[in-house]
Design a protein around this motif. Sequence first.
Motif, PDB file in Angstrom:
ATOM      1  N   PRO A 102       0.733  -1.302   0.124  1.00  0.00           N
ATOM      2  CA  PRO A 102      -0.252  -0.054  -0.134  1.00  0.00           C
ATOM      3  C   PRO A 102       0.854   0.966  -0.417  1.00  0.00           C
ATOM      4  N   GLU A 103       2.295   1.415   0.803  1.00  0.00           N
ATOM      5  CA  GLU A 103       2.607   2.552   1.035  1.00  0.00           C
ATOM      6  C   GLU A 103       4.239   2.310   0.388  1.00  0.00           C
ATOM      7  N   THR A 104       4.745   3.578  -0.472  1.00  0.00           N
ATOM      8  CA  THR A 104       6.174   3.497  -0.818  1.00  0.00           C
ATOM      9  C   THR A 104       6.944   3.486   0.384  1.00  0.00           C
ATOM     10  N   ASP A 116      26.735 -12.913   2.979  1.00  0.00           N
ATOM     11  CA  ASP A 116      25.861 -12.084   4.240  1.00  0.00           C
ATOM     12  C   ASP A 116      26.038 -11.094   4.191  1.00  0.00           C
ATOM     13  N   ARG A 117      25.984 -10.190   3.269  1.00  0.00           N
ATOM     14  CA  ARG A 117      25.928  -8.901   3.087  1.00  0.00           C
ATOM     15  C   ARG A 117      24.630  -7.958   2.800  1.00  0.00           C
ATOM     16  N   ILE A 118      23.923  -7.221   3.137  1.00  0.00           N
ATOM     17  CA  ILE A 118      22.534  -6.630   3.323  1.00  0.00           C
ATOM     18  C   ILE A 118      22.335  -6.407   1.308  1.00  0.00           C
ATOM     19  N   VAL A 119      21.052  -7.193   1.573  1.00  0.00           N
ATOM     20  CA  VAL A 119      21.211  -6.721   0.054  1.00  0.00           C
ATOM     21  C   VAL A 119      19.144  -6.216   0.305  1.00  0.00           C
ATOM     22  N   LEU A 120      18.838  -5.074  -0.569  1.00  0.00           N
ATOM     23  CA  LEU A 120      18.349  -4.118  -0.424  1.00  0.00           C
ATOM     24  C   LEU A 120      16.845  -4.413  -1.911  1.00  0.00           C
ATOM     25  N   THR A 121      15.637  -4.420  -1.424  1.00  0.00           N
ATOM     26  CA  THR A 121      15.219  -3.621  -2.572  1.00  0.00           C
ATOM     27  C   THR A 121      14.306  -2.585  -2.265  1.00  0.00           C
ATOM     28  N   ALA A 122      14.403  -1.415  -3.641  1.00  0.00           N
ATOM     29  CA  ALA A 122      13.028  -0.572  -2.654  1.00  0.00           C
ATOM     30  C   ALA A 122      12.214  -0.338  -3.763  1.00  0.00           C
ATOM     31  N   GLY A 125      11.870   3.252  -4.480  1.00  0.00           N
ATOM     32  CA  GLY A 125      12.975   3.615  -3.914  1.00  0.00           C
ATOM     33  C   GLY A 125      13.199   4.119  -2.919  1.00  0.00           C
ATOM     34  N   ILE A 126      13.702   5.267  -2.394  1.00  0.00           N
ATOM     35  CA  ILE A 126      13.321   5.327  -0.502  1.00  0.00           C
ATOM     36  C   ILE A 126      13.399   7.187  -0.432  1.00  0.00           C
ATOM     37  N   LYS A 127      12.947   7.966  -1.363  1.00  0.00           N
ATOM     38  CA  LYS A 127      13.209   9.216  -1.313  1.00  0.00           C
ATOM     39  C   LYS A 127      12.161   9.125  -0.516  1.00  0.00           C
ATOM     40  N   ASP A 128      10.933   8.764  -0.265  1.00  0.00           N
ATOM     41  CA  ASP A 128       9.152   8.726   0.709  1.00  0.00           C
ATOM     42  C   ASP A 128      10.297   8.580   1.794  1.00  0.00           C
ATOM     43  N   LEU A 129      10.531   7.217   2.219  1.00  0.00           N
ATOM     44  CA  LEU A 129      11.299   6.622   3.394  1.00  0.00           C
ATOM     45  C   LEU A 129      12.056   7.215   4.530  1.00  0.00           C
ATOM     46  N   ILE A 130      13.089   8.018   4.155  1.00  0.00           N
ATOM     47  CA  ILE A 130      14.374   8.737   4.017  1.00  0.00           C
ATOM     48  C   ILE A 130      13.659  10.665   4.692  1.00  0.00           C
ATOM     49  N   ASN A 131      12.270  10.871   3.698  1.00  0.00           N
ATOM     50  CA  ASN A 131      11.396  12.023   4.279  1.00  0.00           C
ATOM     51  C   ASN A 131      10.718  11.993   4.822  1.00  0.00           C
ATOM     52  N   PRO A 136       1.030   6.312  -1.110  1.00  0.00           N
ATOM     53  CA  PRO A 136       0.458   5.271  -1.677  1.00  0.00           C
ATOM     54  C   PRO A 136       1.311   4.998  -2.813  1.00  0.00           C
ATOM     55  N   THR A 137       1.114   3.451  -3.019  1.00  0.00           N
ATOM     56  CA  THR A 137       2.706   3.544  -4.241  1.00  0.00           C
ATOM     57  C   THR A 137       1.311   3.700  -5.503  1.00  0.00           C
TER      58      THR A 137
END
Length: 171
Positions: A102-104, A116-122, A125-131, A136-137
Amino acid sequence: MMELLKLVKSLHLPDWWICSGFVRSKVWDILHNFEERTPLADIDVIYFDPKNIDEAADLFLEEKLSFLNPTVPWSVKNEARMHVKSNMPPYQSSVDAISKFPETATAIGVKLDDQDRIVLTAPHGIKDLINLEVKPTIHFQKKKERIAIYKNRINQKNWKLRWNQLKIHYN
């Protein structure tokens, strides 16, 4: 968080991720300068296995994870069957399913690679998260019924009570 990622990795699930609040809440807690981590209602583990879409398999995996770490409220879902619950066309992968959350800011997942390296999927993007923006997606913007689900979810979650710097968008 690394311990939990390693536990899930140990199950050798196809196309697995820990997603949603596991990542989102951690980022929001840091951006709000919280000393302690916000407790999570559950840890969302997803994977994609079209060969075994029986819900009992998810329950078995939850039990296995609970045995490995009983202090965590695990929630395991095979995204190869979750489209039925959401009344949507079949997902093509776990990342495809995440893109339709539902949400970005919630459409985000992490896992560990073979080293064991962290892999991120977004997918959005991550703009909304960090801002600290809740939107809504695109998938949820497309239909009135989905926007209604999004708005209801925002009201139920009441995230702004915990993270007061959030900017909530209703369309």
